[in-house]
Write a protein that holds these residues in place. Structure first.
Motif, short mmCIF file in Angstrom:
data_model
loop_
_atom_site.label_atom_id
_atom_site.label_comp_id
_atom_site.label_asym_id
_atom_site.label_seq_id
_atom_site.Cartn_x
_atom_site.Cartn_y
_atom_site.Cartn_z
N GLU A 1 8.01 6.78 -6.98
CA GLU A 1 7.18 7.68 -6.19
C GLU A 1 5.92 8.04 -6.96
OE1 GLU A 1 7.51 12.26 -4.52
OE2 GLU A 1 9.33 11.13 -4.86
N GLN A 2 4.80 8.18 -6.27
CA GLN A 2 3.55 8.66 -6.85
C GLN A 2 3.06 9.83 -6.02
OE1 GLN A 2 1.10 5.11 -6.58
NE2 GLN A 2 1.23 4.86 -8.79
N GLY A 3 2.37 10.76 -6.66
CA GLY A 3 1.84 11.88 -5.91
C GLY A 3 0.96 12.77 -6.77
N THR A 4 0.66 13.93 -6.22
CA THR A 4 -0.16 14.92 -6.92
C THR A 4 0.64 16.20 -7.12
OG1 THR A 4 -1.08 15.79 -4.86
CG2 THR A 4 -2.31 14.02 -5.94
N TRP A 5 0.22 16.99 -8.08
CA TRP A 5 0.81 18.30 -8.32
C TRP A 5 -0.31 19.25 -8.76
CZ3 TRP A 5 1.61 20.42 -13.45
CH2 TRP A 5 1.24 19.58 -14.49
N THR A 6 -0.04 20.54 -8.69
CA THR A 6 -1.05 21.55 -9.00
C THR A 6 -0.64 22.34 -10.23
OG1 THR A 6 -1.56 21.73 -6.64
CG2 THR A 6 -2.36 23.50 -8.07
N GLY B 1 0.78 -1.22 0.00
CA GLY B 1 0.00 0.00 0.00
C GLY B 1 0.82 1.28 0.00
N ALA B 2 2.13 1.18 0.13
CA ALA B 2 2.97 2.39 0.14
C ALA B 2 2.96 3.03 -1.23
CB ALA B 2 4.39 2.04 0.56
N ARG B 3 3.16 4.33 -1.27
CA ARG B 3 3.13 5.05 -2.53
C ARG B 3 4.50 5.55 -2.95
NH1 ARG B 3 -1.92 5.62 -4.20
NH2 ARG B 3 -1.51 7.36 -5.57
N SER B 4 5.54 5.22 -2.21
CA SER B 4 6.89 5.57 -2.62
C SER B 4 7.85 4.56 -2.03
CB SER B 4 7.25 6.99 -2.18
OG SER B 4 7.31 7.05 -0.78
N GLY B 5 9.04 4.51 -2.56
CA GLY B 5 10.03 3.57 -2.05
C GLY B 5 11.16 3.40 -3.03
N VAL B 6 11.93 2.37 -2.81
CA VAL B 6 13.09 2.08 -3.64
C VAL B 6 12.95 0.66 -4.16
CG1 VAL B 6 15.58 1.83 -3.67
CG2 VAL B 6 14.54 3.66 -2.34
#
Length: 161
Positions: A29-34, A9-14
């Motif tokens: 890594e996963q995420g959002t940006w504006t 379930g983690a959204r970032s790592g190596v």
């Protein structure tokens, strides 16, 4: 390649092989940006500014949705810029990224014989919407082509240092 991405379930790592000596790690890594559409000095007013990204190593894959609600203060003749990319792009010559606009509404543009494309500037956290014409190639789309109620979705990828 085998490896572990943090925990379930983690959204970032190596990502990397568990070995001795350790293999080169690849950042994930996963995420959002504006995303923020603007001219040289002023931003369009936005109703929706939503972007998602996935970074794998030195590659960043983005998609975004912008709904405009106004263009007060924007100079129509200026080229557009989309600011807020999640990472600064590579400074290496000829490493520009790009993509496409896959949905558009309320854009002041005759689309016959042309497509909208995304071009990521080198060594920056911005990109531009360009128009690609079959007969003449690409040029930067001017702010006048984005109406006060424009709605568009786009995707692109780029390299980071």
């Amino acid at each position: 390649m085998s490896g572990i991405i943090n925990q379930t379930g983690a959204r970032s790592g190596v990502i990397g092989t568990i070995s001795s000596p350790p293999a080169t790690a690849i950042t994930y890594e996963q995420g959002t940006w504006t995303p923020s559409l603007q001219d040289d000095d002023s931003a369009f007013q936005h109703g929706t500014q939503l972007g998602f990204y996935t970074r794998i190593g030195n590659r960043v894959f983005c998609n975004a949705h912008c709904v405009l609600t106004g263009n007060t203060g924007v100079t129509n003749g200026d080229p557009n810029r989309i600011l807020g990319l999640p990472f600064t792009s590579s400074s290496v010559a000829s490493s520009e990224g790009g993509g496409s606009v896959y949905f558009g509404d309320g854009l002041g543009l005759d689309t016959s014989g042309q497509n909208l494309v995304i071009s990521v500037d080198n060594d920056s956290a911005r990109c531009r919407v360009q128009v690609w014409r079959v007969t003449t190639g690409t040029s930067i789309l001017q702010c006048v082509n984005f109406s006060a109620d424009g709605n568009f979705r786009f995707e692109f990828q780029y390299i980071i240092d």
